[in-house]
Each structure stands twice: as C-alpha cells, then as structure tokens.
Design a protein around this motif. Structure first.
Motif, PDB file in Angstrom:
ATOM      1  N   UNK A  21       0.835  -1.206   0.000  1.00 20.33           N
ATOM      2  CA  UNK A  21       0.000   0.000   0.000  1.00 20.33           C
ATOM      3  C   UNK A  21       0.868   1.253   0.000  1.00 20.33           C
ATOM      4  N   UNK A  22       1.876   1.262   0.839  1.00 23.26           N
ATOM      5  CA  UNK A  22       2.770   2.422   0.927  1.00 23.26           C
ATOM      6  C   UNK A  22       3.485   2.672  -0.395  1.00 23.26           C
ATOM      7  N   UNK A  23       4.021   1.617  -0.994  1.00 22.13           N
ATOM      8  CA  UNK A  23       4.746   1.780  -2.256  1.00 22.13           C
ATOM      9  C   UNK A  23       3.819   2.187  -3.395  1.00 22.13           C
ATOM     10  N   UNK A  24       2.595   1.679  -3.396  1.00 25.55           N
ATOM     11  CA  UNK A  24       1.650   2.050  -4.449  1.00 25.55           C
ATOM     12  C   UNK A  24       1.270   3.528  -4.355  1.00 25.55           C
ATOM     13  N   UNK A  25       1.033   4.018  -3.145  1.00 26.26           N
ATOM     14  CA  UNK A  25       0.695   5.433  -2.983  1.00 26.26           C
ATOM     15  C   UNK A  25       1.888   6.307  -3.355  1.00 26.26           C
ATOM     16  N   UNK A  26       3.074   5.940  -2.905  1.00 25.79           N
ATOM     17  CA  UNK A  26       4.268   6.717  -3.258  1.00 25.79           C
ATOM     18  C   UNK A  26       4.512   6.696  -4.762  1.00 25.79           C
TER      19      UNK A  26
END
Length: 70
Positions: A21-26
């Motif tokens: 989730x974090x990498x997708x948003x970034x």
C-alpha cells in the motif's frame, strides 16, 4: 522526549505495516508529479489524478485484505 519517540515509532509501524500500500501510494504520487512537471497535467488534473489513484489503491488493499480473511 519519549512521547515524540513513541509517536515516531507508531508512525513508522503504520507505514511499514502494509508495504504494498505504501509503495503504491508513493508510486502514484511520483507518477503524478512527473506528469505535472512535464506539463501533461495541470493543477486540477493532478489533484484529481492523486485522489483517484489513492482511492483505487485503497480499494485494492481493502479487497486484498477481505480475500485474505475469507
């Protein structure tokens, strides 16, 4: 000073808990920033793209977690 350390640790755990989730948003933020820098998107288009991207990423994360808990 320990309260600041505790808050920082909790924030770090929150962002690392779901790495996908974090990498997708970034990744979405970086993509929109690049498109805005090159003039492909204006400010309103960039904002709409960020909002839509975050909603899509969040929806995917919710569906993935729901499937995992079944």
């Amino acid at each position: 000073m320990t309260i600041l350390g505790d808050v920082f640790k909790e924030l770090l755990k929150m962002f690392v808990a779901d790495l996908r989730l974090t990498l997708a948003v970034l990744g979405g933020v970086v993509l929109v920033a690049i498109l805005m820098d090159r003039g492909v998107l204006g400010p309103i288009g960039g904002g709409l793209a960020l909002a839509a991207g975050c909603v899509l990423v969040l929806g995917e994360a919710v569906l993935r977690e729901a499937r995992r808990r079944k």
